[in-house]
Design a protein around this motif. Structure first.
Motif, PDB file in Angstrom:
ATOM      1  N   GLU A   1      -7.631  -5.785  30.351  1.00  0.00           N
ATOM      2  CA  GLU A   1      -6.317  -5.156  30.168  1.00  0.00           C
ATOM      3  C   GLU A   1      -5.830  -5.175  28.716  1.00  0.00           C
ATOM      4  O   GLU A   1      -4.631  -5.139  28.451  1.00  0.00           O
ATOM      5  CB  GLU A   1      -5.251  -5.824  31.070  1.00  0.00           C
ATOM      6  CG  GLU A   1      -5.481  -5.620  32.566  1.00  0.00           C
ATOM      7  CD  GLU A   1      -5.470  -4.140  32.950  1.00  0.00           C
ATOM      8  OE1 GLU A   1      -4.465  -3.464  32.688  1.00  0.00           O
ATOM      9  OE2 GLU A   1      -6.488  -3.662  33.503  1.00  0.00           O
TER      10      GLU A   1
ATOM     11  N   LEU B   1      -2.588  -3.504  26.997  1.00  0.00           N
ATOM     12  CA  LEU B   1      -2.382  -2.091  27.351  1.00  0.00           C
ATOM     13  C   LEU B   1      -0.915  -1.819  27.684  1.00  0.00           C
ATOM     14  O   LEU B   1      -0.393  -0.737  27.404  1.00  0.00           O
ATOM     15  CB  LEU B   1      -3.278  -1.708  28.532  1.00  0.00           C
ATOM     16  CG  LEU B   1      -4.776  -1.586  28.221  1.00  0.00           C
ATOM     17  CD1 LEU B   1      -5.570  -1.274  29.477  1.00  0.00           C
ATOM     18  CD2 LEU B   1      -5.043  -0.535  27.145  1.00  0.00           C
ATOM     19  N   ALA B   2      -0.245  -2.833  28.243  1.00  0.00           N
ATOM     20  CA  ALA B   2       1.170  -2.662  28.601  1.00  0.00           C
ATOM     21  C   ALA B   2       2.028  -2.386  27.361  1.00  0.00           C
ATOM     22  O   ALA B   2       3.046  -1.686  27.443  1.00  0.00           O
ATOM     23  CB  ALA B   2       1.668  -3.918  29.312  1.00  0.00           C
TER      24      ALA B   2
ATOM     25  N   LYS C   1       2.145   1.408  26.435  1.00  0.00           N
ATOM     26  CA  LYS C   1       2.468   2.313  27.549  1.00  0.00           C
ATOM     27  C   LYS C   1       3.320   3.499  27.095  1.00  0.00           C
ATOM     28  O   LYS C   1       3.082   4.637  27.467  1.00  0.00           O
ATOM     29  CB  LYS C   1       3.225   1.537  28.624  1.00  0.00           C
ATOM     30  CG  LYS C   1       2.500   1.486  29.954  1.00  0.00           C
ATOM     31  CD  LYS C   1       3.375   0.811  30.983  1.00  0.00           C
ATOM     32  CE  LYS C   1       2.574   0.419  32.200  1.00  0.00           C
ATOM     33  NZ  LYS C   1       3.164  -0.709  32.908  1.00  0.00           N
ATOM     34  N   LYS C   2       4.330   3.180  26.271  1.00  0.00           N
ATOM     35  CA  LYS C   2       5.277   4.222  25.871  1.00  0.00           C
ATOM     36  C   LYS C   2       4.658   5.235  24.914  1.00  0.00           C
ATOM     37  O   LYS C   2       5.069   6.389  24.868  1.00  0.00           O
ATOM     38  CB  LYS C   2       6.500   3.590  25.212  1.00  0.00           C
ATOM     39  CG  LYS C   2       7.438   2.982  26.239  1.00  0.00           C
ATOM     40  CD  LYS C   2       8.640   2.359  25.571  1.00  0.00           C
ATOM     41  CE  LYS C   2       9.396   1.505  26.580  1.00  0.00           C
ATOM     42  NZ  LYS C   2      10.117   0.404  25.959  1.00  0.00           N
TER      43      LYS C   2
ATOM     44  N   CYS D   1       1.101   5.833  24.449  1.00  0.00           N
ATOM     45  CA  CYS D   1       0.013   6.581  25.073  1.00  0.00           C
ATOM     46  C   CYS D   1       0.489   7.111  26.409  1.00  0.00           C
ATOM     47  O   CYS D   1       1.049   6.368  27.201  1.00  0.00           O
ATOM     48  CB  CYS D   1      -1.174   5.664  25.314  1.00  0.00           C
ATOM     49  SG  CYS D   1      -2.053   5.269  23.832  1.00  0.00           S
ATOM     50  N   LYS D   2       0.199   8.344  26.682  1.00  0.00           N
ATOM     51  CA  LYS D   2       0.687   8.888  27.956  1.00  0.00           C
ATOM     52  C   LYS D   2      -0.044   8.252  29.137  1.00  0.00           C
ATOM     53  O   LYS D   2       0.494   8.129  30.217  1.00  0.00           O
ATOM     54  CB  LYS D   2       0.604  10.414  27.963  1.00  0.00           C
ATOM     55  CG  LYS D   2      -0.804  11.011  27.873  1.00  0.00           C
ATOM     56  CD  LYS D   2      -0.678  12.516  28.015  1.00  0.00           C
ATOM     57  CE  LYS D   2      -1.893  13.352  28.114  1.00  0.00           C
ATOM     58  NZ  LYS D   2      -3.186  12.980  27.790  1.00  0.00           N
ATOM     59  N   ASP D   3      -1.286   7.813  28.910  1.00  0.00           N
ATOM     60  CA  ASP D   3      -2.007   7.070  29.946  1.00  0.00           C
ATOM     61  C   ASP D   3      -3.049   6.181  29.263  1.00  0.00           C
ATOM     62  O   ASP D   3      -3.109   6.135  28.037  1.00  0.00           O
ATOM     63  CB  ASP D   3      -2.676   8.021  30.941  1.00  0.00           C
ATOM     64  CG  ASP D   3      -3.547   9.048  30.230  1.00  0.00           C
ATOM     65  OD1 ASP D   3      -4.266   8.652  29.286  1.00  0.00           O
ATOM     66  OD2 ASP D   3      -3.502  10.237  30.591  1.00  0.00           O
ATOM     67  N   THR D   4      -3.839   5.491  30.058  1.00  0.00           N
ATOM     68  CA  THR D   4      -4.861   4.636  29.448  1.00  0.00           C
ATOM     69  C   THR D   4      -6.249   5.249  29.622  1.00  0.00           C
ATOM     70  O   THR D   4      -7.254   4.555  29.658  1.00  0.00           O
ATOM     71  CB  THR D   4      -4.833   3.214  30.043  1.00  0.00           C
ATOM     72  OG1 THR D   4      -4.939   3.325  31.460  1.00  0.00           O
ATOM     73  CG2 THR D   4      -3.568   2.486  29.669  1.00  0.00           C
TER      74      THR D   4
ATOM     75  N   SER E   1      -7.049   9.185  25.552  1.00  0.00           N
ATOM     76  CA  SER E   1      -5.732   8.834  25.018  1.00  0.00           C
ATOM     77  C   SER E   1      -5.821   7.608  24.122  1.00  0.00           C
ATOM     78  O   SER E   1      -5.225   7.564  23.041  1.00  0.00           O
ATOM     79  CB  SER E   1      -4.759   8.540  26.154  1.00  0.00           C
ATOM     80  OG  SER E   1      -4.799   9.562  27.105  1.00  0.00           O
TER      81      SER E   1
END
Ligand SMILES: [Mn+2]
Length: 348
Positions: free
Chosen positions: A269, A311-312, A315-316, A318-321, A325
């Motif tokens: 993560e 990754l958290a 979040k704001k 990157c639109k996704d992981t 992206s």
């Protein structure tokens, strides 16, 4: 006779006298256990000790406390045929003498409670080591392999090419090829051993940077990398260990026109970014800090750096992981961070 027992192994004693005093501690009935934390210096030193005790004791077993995973160490133990057993599988009571080379009892919790009879090492002197019968610790030396070479020579032994190869690699590794923490004694040991070593085996050990299973990731890296001027970048998605990213980054630096590279991947993560730099202009540590410092731990020095971003935390941004992206995120942040550096030097 009893007075000789307490005498510490002197740093100024002649190698021949020291070797004599060391060997006097062992008898033909002895079953000897050599304890190591396996790295090239420790492996070579244990092999040297085994040679010193050859035909002088009943048997010698080398036990390593750690699990060997580095490819060069694996190649070294295999090609030089260094017999190893795992320390936790050893019945300590089966041995009459215990020797520690390139380590001291306080270095590892697994060594705790084991009474050692001999310690030969080059790390800073710890308390416990001083209580053993024969203690030769020389923190000045770059490698224990250099100390062991003096014992071998002191005992009048001509090292085999296998032993010489091991000791050469031990010295090279621990002194970073004499780049740091080496002494005249390390150079002298190296000079003595070098002509006796097997250089094709030595080269093979040095070149062993990957496991067979790592080739799949290299394949992916070669498929995906992007180059911009003298920089190279690739994102590799989920990886089983950040070490794999380091391997790929080091591999990219082998390209003559590439001075800087970044390799990223996801592990537990976290987005891990490995930076390598061999040029003058860029400072990898500063680049990592500027690009990723606000998201997680990031830094290093001029030539090597890393960032580990939960990754958290992105979040704001990157639109996704998804891999694409994350790849775009890393490239954008690096370009932005590297940008102002150029401008400030141009403004002058
Ligand atoms: Mn060492």
């Amino acid at each position: 006779m009893a007075k000789e027992k307490k005498k510490p192994a002197s740093k100024t004693a002649r190698p021949a006298d020291l070797a004599k005093r060391l060997l006097a501690r062992f008898g033909p009935e002895d079953r000897v256990l050599v304890l190591i934390a396996a790295d090239p210096d420790a492996l070579a030193s244990s092999l040297a000790l085994k040679r010193l005790l050859w035909r002088r004791v009943a048997n010698v077993t080398i036990a390593n406390v750690n699990q060997i995973s580095r490819p060069d160490n694996l190649a070294m133990t295999r090609l030089l045929n260094i017999p190893l057993v795992q320390l936790n599988k050893v019945d300590l009571s089966a041995f009459s003498k215990k020797v520690m080379v390139d380590s001291q009892p306080h270095h590892n919790t697994a060594f705790e409670g084991i009474k050692v009879d001999v310690v030969i090492d080059h790390h800073p002197v710890g308390e416990v080591a001083n209580n053993c019968g024969f203690c030769d610790i020389r923190p000045r030396y770059g490698a224990t392999s250099s100390i062991m070479t003096e014992y071998i020579r002191g005992a009048g032994i001509k090292p085999s090419s296998r032993l010489a190869t091991a000791l050469v690699y031990g010295i090279k590794t621990d002194t970073y090829s004499f780049g740091r923490s080496s002494q005249l004694e390390d150079v002298q040991a190296f000079q003595y051993l070098f002509p006796k070593a097997n250089h094709s085996v030595l080269r093979k050990i040095e070149f062993s940077e990957m496991r067979l299973k790592d080739l799949a990731l290299l394949h992916l890296a070669l498929d995906r990398f992007v180059v911009r001027k003298h920089s190279m970048y690739v994102h590799l998605g989920e990886v089983s260990s950040p070490d794999n990213l380091v391997q790929i980054a080091d591999f990219f630096l082998r390209v003559d026109s590439v001075d800087t590279c970044a390799v990223s991947g996801v592990h537990q993560e976290r987005l891990v970014v490995i930076l390598r730099n061999a040029g003058y202009r860029i400072n990898a540590g500063r680049l990592a800090e500027e690009a990723f410092g606000e998201f997680g731990p990031a830094g290093g020095h001029k030539s090597m750096a890393r960032a580990e971003i939960p990754l958290a935390a992105i979040k704001k941004i990157c639109k996704d992981t998804a891999e694409e992206s994350l790849s775009r995120f890393v490239m954008r942040r690096l370009a932005k961070a590297a940008g102002p550096q150029k401008n400030t030097s141009a403004k002058k």
